[in-house]
Design an enzyme around this catalytic site. Structure first.
Site, mmCIF file in Angstrom:
data_model
loop_
_atom_site.group_PDB
_atom_site.id
_atom_site.type_symbol
_atom_site.label_atom_id
_atom_site.label_comp_id
_atom_site.label_asym_id
_atom_site.label_seq_id
_atom_site.Cartn_x
_atom_site.Cartn_y
_atom_site.Cartn_z
ATOM 1 N N GLY A 120 0.828 -1.204 0.000
ATOM 2 C CA GLY A 120 0.000 0.000 0.000
ATOM 3 C C GLY A 120 0.860 1.250 0.000
ATOM 4 O O GLY A 120 1.933 1.278 -0.602
ATOM 5 N N CYS A 163 5.820 5.185 15.809
ATOM 6 C CA CYS A 163 6.926 4.275 16.124
ATOM 7 C C CYS A 163 7.817 3.953 14.926
ATOM 8 O O CYS A 163 9.022 4.199 14.967
ATOM 9 C CB CYS A 163 6.377 2.965 16.676
ATOM 10 S SG CYS A 163 5.818 3.120 18.369
#
Ligand code: UDX
Length: 432
Positions: free
Chosen positions: A255, A262
């Site tokens: 994607g 993070c």
């Protein structure tokens, strides 16, 4: 859930995602917890039972444990009687790419006068060697009787409470058994194995786990490019590949790539950390490069399809870095929106939860609460976040309402055949 037979007094420093989840879950396990934060508004809101961000189950847990859980601005109030101090402050990237440890060190300063403290536990993601430096600092302050542990978190936003109470593993890095026993004991009632190790290994385990997850995603994105060139379907390829238990099916979704608080920060921090020791991590560098290229690669396909975006209206479906959260930190949506604006597009956006953290960018877009209104009249739409409710839109009506029904599905959320049947020119990532 079983509560601890030996409840402890715990001070948690930092009322962000990690600190609040840690504090609420430790209270749920029977411990007495005081959470300290430096932002007055946040502490006031928490005292009223309001959680300042979206995290499923967290406000319920805070309310249910109100008798054992309180919030303060004052470090000495948090430390009164505290046996364990948890450090959960954020470690944002510096200009050089390292983790900024100033907040961690400020908390350690506050701890130096605590009378009853038996252990300092760091949950913030920190570079390897941080524990050793804090240990030395505690020793210099005459606190050699206070243990030190690294207890990294592996919780993901949107499932953080469940991840804490039902973890795959609880990593406890400590240099002495008494401290490791104390930290392991705090988790009594949690159903997950405790893995003990030295402090440096615990620090590195956290960064390595995230880096390997990033590697899986970037590899899926690299193969997606090959699928686009050859006519193969990345969903089918990765579906079959992930059925091998040696590989595992999760984090193989191609994607627009990863974002969040993070992965981007930890990937860069690990690279920078290695470079300080004269090491180069070429694999990790490539993983980051592939991710940085993912939004541009997908956008190029849309631009080729509609002949550029200058003067066109493009609707972004989703702004949060992933579904189920309101967090927009390092979200791919920001990259997509900036590129579209820079190339002369008018950008509309829709998201059910997203909390804008960069108004300078998003004020230049038009935000809609109604997804159908956001799409009506648009020249193209892009699925940026995999919000499940997008699956159920009346796509045929949407196609008829758009100036031109072109959709780039940046998360491979929708069914290509159904979208074409609804009248769309449908593009996705790594699917024919
Ligand atoms: C992550 C880790 O999962 C967690 O263990 C750690 O403690 C903190 O960082 P989080 O940032 O909340 O958690 O999100 P996560 O669900 O891991 O997703 C990270 C990003 O990767 C998202 O942008 C997501 O859209 C993207 N992603 C995830 C993919 O692009 N493909 C996938 O297959 C999986």
């Amino acid at each position: 859930m079983e509560t601890s037979p030996s409840p402890r007094s715990v001070a948690v420093f930092g009322a962000g995602y990690i600190g609040l989840v840690t504090g609420a879950c430790l209270a749920q396990l029977g411990h007495r917890v005081v959470v300290r934060d430096v932002v007055q508004q946040k502490v006031d809101a928490l005292a009223r039972g309001e959680v300042p961000f979206h995290e499923p189950g967290l406000s319920e847990l805070i309310l249910a444990n109100a008798g054992r859980l309180s919030f303060t601005l004052d470090a000495s109030v948090a430390l009164e009687g505290a046996e364990v101090a948890y450090v959960c402050v954020d470690t944002p990237p510096t200009a050089a790419g390292d983790a900024d440890l100033s907040r961690v060190h400020a908390v350690v300063d506050d701890l130096l006068g605590a009378a009853h403290l038996r252990a300092v536990v760091v949950k913030s993601t920190v570079p390897i060697g941080t524990g050793a430096r804090i240990r030395a600092r505690l020793d210099r302050a005459g606190l050699d009787h206070v243990g030190y542990a690294s207890n990294p978190e592996f919780t993901a936003e949107g499932t953080a409470v469940d991840d804490f109470l039902h973890p795959d593993r609880i990593v406890v890095g400590a240099d002495d058994d008494a401290t490791a026993d104390l930290v392991a004991g705090l988790h009594h009632g949690v159903d997950g194995p405790v893995v003990r190790m030295d402090v440096a290994s615990a620090e590195l385990a956290k960064l390595t786990a995230n880096a390997l997850l990033m590697t899986k995603i970037s590899f899926a994105n690299e193969i997606a490019g090959l699928c686009e060139a050859t006519g193969a379907d990345v969903e089918q390829v990765m579906g079959a590949v992930g059925m091998d238990p040696r590989i595992g099916s999760r984090f193989l979704r191609a994607g627009l790539g990863w974002g969040g608080s993070c992965f981007p920060k930890d990937g860069t921090a690990l690279k920078t950390l290695a470079s300080r020791d004269g090491l180069h991590l070429p694999l990790l560098s490539a993983v980051i490069d592939v991710n940085n290229a993912a939004p541009g690669r997908a956008l190029q396909r849309l631009k080729d399809e509609i002949g550029g975006v200058d003067g066109k209206t493009v609707t972004l479906l989703g702004m949060a870095f992933k579904a189920g959260t309101d967090d927009m930190r390092q979200a791919p949506s920001a990259v997509v929106a900036s590129r579209l604006l820079a190339e002369g597009a008018e950008v509309r956006c829709w998201d059910p939860l997203a909390r804008v953290t960069d108004p300078a960018l998003w004020d230049r877009t038009a935000r809609f609460d109604d997804v159908l209104k956001a799409l009506a009249g648009a020249d193209a739409a892009i699925v940026v976040t995999e919000w499940p409710q997008l699956r159920d839109l009346p796509w045929q009506e949407v196609a008829a309402s758009m100036a031109s029904p072109v959709l780039l599905d940046g998360r491979n959320l929708l069914d290509p055949a159904a979208m074409r049947e609804a009248g769309f020119t449908y593009l996705s990532v790594g699917r024919p």
